[in-house]
Design a protein around this motif. Structure first.
Motif, PDB file in Angstrom:
ATOM      1  N   PRO A  93      62.364   5.328  -7.882  1.00  0.00           N
ATOM      2  CA  PRO A  93      61.596   5.922  -6.782  1.00  0.00           C
ATOM      3  C   PRO A  93      61.213   4.864  -5.760  1.00  0.00           C
ATOM      4  CG  PRO A  93      60.215   5.667  -8.724  1.00  0.00           C
ATOM      5  CD  PRO A  93      61.614   5.349  -9.157  1.00  0.00           C
ATOM      6  N   PRO A  94      61.065   5.237  -4.483  1.00  0.00           N
ATOM      7  CA  PRO A  94      60.714   4.256  -3.448  1.00  0.00           C
ATOM      8  C   PRO A  94      59.325   3.680  -3.687  1.00  0.00           C
ATOM      9  CG  PRO A  94      60.601   6.487  -2.585  1.00  0.00           C
ATOM     10  CD  PRO A  94      61.233   6.592  -3.934  1.00  0.00           C
ATOM     11  N   MET A  95      59.214   2.348  -3.548  1.00  0.00           N
ATOM     12  CA  MET A  95      57.964   1.653  -3.801  1.00  0.00           C
ATOM     13  C   MET A  95      57.412   1.045  -2.509  1.00  0.00           C
ATOM     14  SD  MET A  95      57.255   1.666  -7.217  1.00  0.00           S
ATOM     15  CE  MET A  95      57.482   3.448  -6.930  1.00  0.00           C
ATOM     16  N   GLN A  96      56.112   0.860  -2.460  1.00  0.00           N
ATOM     17  CA  GLN A  96      55.498   0.166  -1.337  1.00  0.00           C
ATOM     18  C   GLN A  96      55.828  -1.318  -1.393  1.00  0.00           C
ATOM     19  OE1 GLN A  96      51.356   1.684  -1.982  1.00  0.00           O
ATOM     20  NE2 GLN A  96      51.554   2.417   0.108  1.00  0.00           N
ATOM     21  N   THR A  97      55.702  -1.993  -0.260  1.00  0.00           N
ATOM     22  CA  THR A  97      56.026  -3.407  -0.168  1.00  0.00           C
ATOM     23  C   THR A  97      54.762  -4.249  -0.060  1.00  0.00           C
ATOM     24  OG1 THR A  97      56.109  -3.404   2.251  1.00  0.00           O
ATOM     25  CG2 THR A  97      58.142  -2.804   1.065  1.00  0.00           C
ATOM     26  N   LEU A  98      54.918  -5.545  -0.274  1.00  0.00           N
ATOM     27  CA  LEU A  98      53.802  -6.464  -0.107  1.00  0.00           C
ATOM     28  C   LEU A  98      53.253  -6.386   1.315  1.00  0.00           C
ATOM     29  CD1 LEU A  98      51.964  -8.820  -0.919  1.00  0.00           C
ATOM     30  CD2 LEU A  98      53.855 -10.378  -0.392  1.00  0.00           C
ATOM     31  N   ALA A  99      54.132  -6.341   2.309  1.00  0.00           N
ATOM     32  CA  ALA A  99      53.681  -6.280   3.702  1.00  0.00           C
ATOM     33  C   ALA A  99      52.823  -5.044   3.946  1.00  0.00           C
ATOM     34  CB  ALA A  99      54.890  -6.289   4.640  1.00  0.00           C
ATOM     35  N   GLU A 100      53.181  -3.916   3.329  1.00  0.00           N
ATOM     36  CA  GLU A 100      52.400  -2.689   3.508  1.00  0.00           C
ATOM     37  C   GLU A 100      51.021  -2.812   2.856  1.00  0.00           C
ATOM     38  OE1 GLU A 100      55.940   0.682   3.741  1.00  0.00           O
ATOM     39  OE2 GLU A 100      55.271  -0.038   1.781  1.00  0.00           O
ATOM     40  N   VAL A 101      50.965  -3.434   1.698  1.00  0.00           N
ATOM     41  CA  VAL A 101      49.678  -3.620   1.022  1.00  0.00           C
ATOM     42  C   VAL A 101      48.749  -4.498   1.855  1.00  0.00           C
ATOM     43  CG1 VAL A 101      48.532  -4.569  -1.015  1.00  0.00           C
ATOM     44  CG2 VAL A 101      50.673  -3.299  -1.270  1.00  0.00           C
ATOM     45  N   ILE A 102      49.288  -5.596   2.379  1.00  0.00           N
ATOM     46  CA  ILE A 102      48.477  -6.501   3.184  1.00  0.00           C
ATOM     47  C   ILE A 102      48.006  -5.803   4.454  1.00  0.00           C
ATOM     48  CG2 ILE A 102      48.447  -8.691   4.420  1.00  0.00           C
ATOM     49  CD1 ILE A 102      48.621  -8.851   1.307  1.00  0.00           C
ATOM     50  N   ALA A 103      48.884  -5.052   5.103  1.00  0.00           N
ATOM     51  CA  ALA A 103      48.507  -4.337   6.315  1.00  0.00           C
ATOM     52  C   ALA A 103      47.371  -3.359   6.052  1.00  0.00           C
ATOM     53  CB  ALA A 103      49.724  -3.608   6.888  1.00  0.00           C
ATOM     54  N   SER A 104      47.444  -2.671   4.911  1.00  0.00           N
ATOM     55  CA  SER A 104      46.384  -1.722   4.548  1.00  0.00           C
ATOM     56  C   SER A 104      45.054  -2.443   4.306  1.00  0.00           C
ATOM     57  CB  SER A 104      46.808  -0.939   3.302  1.00  0.00           C
ATOM     58  OG  SER A 104      45.778  -0.061   2.890  1.00  0.00           O
ATOM     59  N   GLU A 105      45.114  -3.576   3.628  1.00  0.00           N
ATOM     60  CA  GLU A 105      43.895  -4.329   3.344  1.00  0.00           C
ATOM     61  C   GLU A 105      43.257  -4.841   4.637  1.00  0.00           C
ATOM     62  OE1 GLU A 105      40.929  -5.979   0.828  1.00  0.00           O
ATOM     63  OE2 GLU A 105      42.455  -4.432   0.552  1.00  0.00           O
ATOM     64  N   ILE A 106      44.067  -5.309   5.548  1.00  0.00           N
ATOM     65  CA  ILE A 106      43.542  -5.798   6.819  1.00  0.00           C
ATOM     66  C   ILE A 106      42.902  -4.649   7.609  1.00  0.00           C
ATOM     67  CG2 ILE A 106      44.222  -6.738   9.068  1.00  0.00           C
ATOM     68  CD1 ILE A 106      46.344  -8.386   7.538  1.00  0.00           C
ATOM     69  N   LYS A 107      43.548  -3.503   7.592  1.00  0.00           N
ATOM     70  CA  LYS A 107      43.039  -2.333   8.312  1.00  0.00           C
ATOM     71  C   LYS A 107      41.682  -1.887   7.764  1.00  0.00           C
ATOM     72  CE  LYS A 107      44.361   2.355   9.693  1.00  0.00           C
ATOM     73  NZ  LYS A 107      45.425   3.409   9.594  1.00  0.00           N
ATOM     74  N   GLN A 108      41.498  -2.008   6.446  1.00  0.00           N
ATOM     75  CA  GLN A 108      40.246  -1.576   5.823  1.00  0.00           C
ATOM     76  C   GLN A 108      39.137  -2.609   5.933  1.00  0.00           C
ATOM     77  OE1 GLN A 108      40.736   0.152   1.793  1.00  0.00           O
ATOM     78  NE2 GLN A 108      42.918   0.185   2.230  1.00  0.00           N
ATOM     79  N   SER A 109      39.482  -3.828   6.305  1.00  0.00           N
ATOM     80  CA  SER A 109      38.498  -4.904   6.348  1.00  0.00           C
ATOM     81  C   SER A 109      37.505  -4.674   7.484  1.00  0.00           C
ATOM     82  CB  SER A 109      39.193  -6.244   6.554  1.00  0.00           C
ATOM     83  OG  SER A 109      38.255  -7.290   6.675  1.00  0.00           O
TER      84      SER A 109
END
Length: 316
Positions: A299-315
């Motif tokens: 199944p398609p998985m999320q990437t490291l770049a997507e995780v970091i982008a999400s964390e920055i957005k929530q900061s």
């Protein structure tokens, strides 16, 4: 039972930290199932009434309200159910044993997913002695030695990427803080590999396991989103925050981490489990020669770049 097809699902802990992601993935695949039900406490049903009601209306979710330790209520909830997915939190892991016993006695329940998401509790012989693993080990022992009619699947994901990158126990245990541009990398040089799975992908992987019972029945599926290093995580944070060096970057070596873990347990620090798990991960306790994603359809998985982008957005 390789021709078994799960049609009627019941979830425990479905609105919790990881359960909500599993439930959302199941509801996204709602048309594949005849029934999807959650068993929840009166308090949770009241606190999350609007959310549950919206899913009842739009996704035909059944909400069964009762006490997890009320065996009559659990037996009634099992009526017509063929697959049970547990996402109970660490503090309630042992409560799964009576749930498993009742599932094994049920005339309809065939498949049980215990709350195994996270660190592999049988990674090596040393795993048997790790304090955070003890309740999960008891559940595995019961499933593998005390049931007669029930298949099981352990979805072993390693640490949640979303949580790994945060300072769960302050800077002493590693993590990144976007708001202050500070980071603590685990390992002397931050180049030790660690396998991570996003919480969203945990849900995706559980649904993929449901779609491949012939592979998943009575197996531990060792799956992940990606494998990286603290140094690579930090480089991605720097890249996505403008490319300038962060204010303060520290490193915690394995000996330092082990010492902090020892002190945490000796002083009854509530974060002791965090130190133990992060020490296990830093030792390489998430790494395998092969992962099982391919066995359940890749199944398609999320990437490291997507995780970091999400964390920055929530900061903040």
């Amino acid at each position: 039972m390789t021709d078994f097809e799960p049609r009627n699902l019941l979830l425990f802990g479905a609105t919790g930290t990881i359960g909500i992601h599993i439930l959302q993935a199941v509801l996204a695949a709602r048309d594949q199932f005849h029934r999807v039900a959650v068993f929840t406490s009166p308090a949770t049903a009241a606190a999350k009434k609007d959310l549950l009601e919206s899913w009842k209306e739009t996704k035909r979710l059944e909400v069964l309200v009762g006490d997890l330790q009320d065996e009559d209520a659990v037996q009634k909830a099992y009526e017509g159910i063929d697959t049970v997915i547990s996402a109970l939190g660490r503090g309630a892991i042992a409560l799964q044993i009576p749930l498993i016993r009742l599932a094994d006695a049920s005339p309809t329940v065939t498949w049980f997913f215990p709350s195994e998401y996270g660190t592999d509790i049988k990674y090596s012989p040393a795993s048997a002695h790790e304090r955070p693993h003890q309740q999960k080990l008891k559940v595995r022992h019961y499933l593998e030695n005390q049931v007669s009619n029930l298949a099981h699947t352990y979805v072993v994901t390693g640490p949640y990427a979303d949580m790994y990158i945060r300072c769960a126990a302050g800077r002493d245990a590693g993590g990144w803080d976007v708001s202050t541009r500070t980071a603590t990398l685990l390992g002397e040089d931050g180049k030790g590999r660690v396998s991570l799975t996003t919480m969203t992908d945990v849900g995706t992987l559980v649904v993929a396991a449901l779609q491949h019972p012939a592979v998943a029945f009575n197996h531990a599926l060792r799956v992940n989103s990606f494998t990286t290093t603290p140094a690579e995580i930090h480089a991605e944070f720097v890249r996505q925050t403008g490319g300038q060096p962060w204010n303060d970057v520290q490193y915690v070596s394995l000996p330092q981490l082990r010492e902090r873990e020892r002190v945490a347990w000796e002083t009854d620090n509530p974060t002791a489990t965090v130190f133990t798990l992060r020490r296990i991960w830093t030792e390489g306790g998430t790494l395998y020669e092969n992962r099982d994603n391919e066995q359940i359809g890749e199944p398609p998985m999320q990437t490291l770049a997507e995780v970091i982008a999400s964390e920055i957005k929530q900061s903040p």
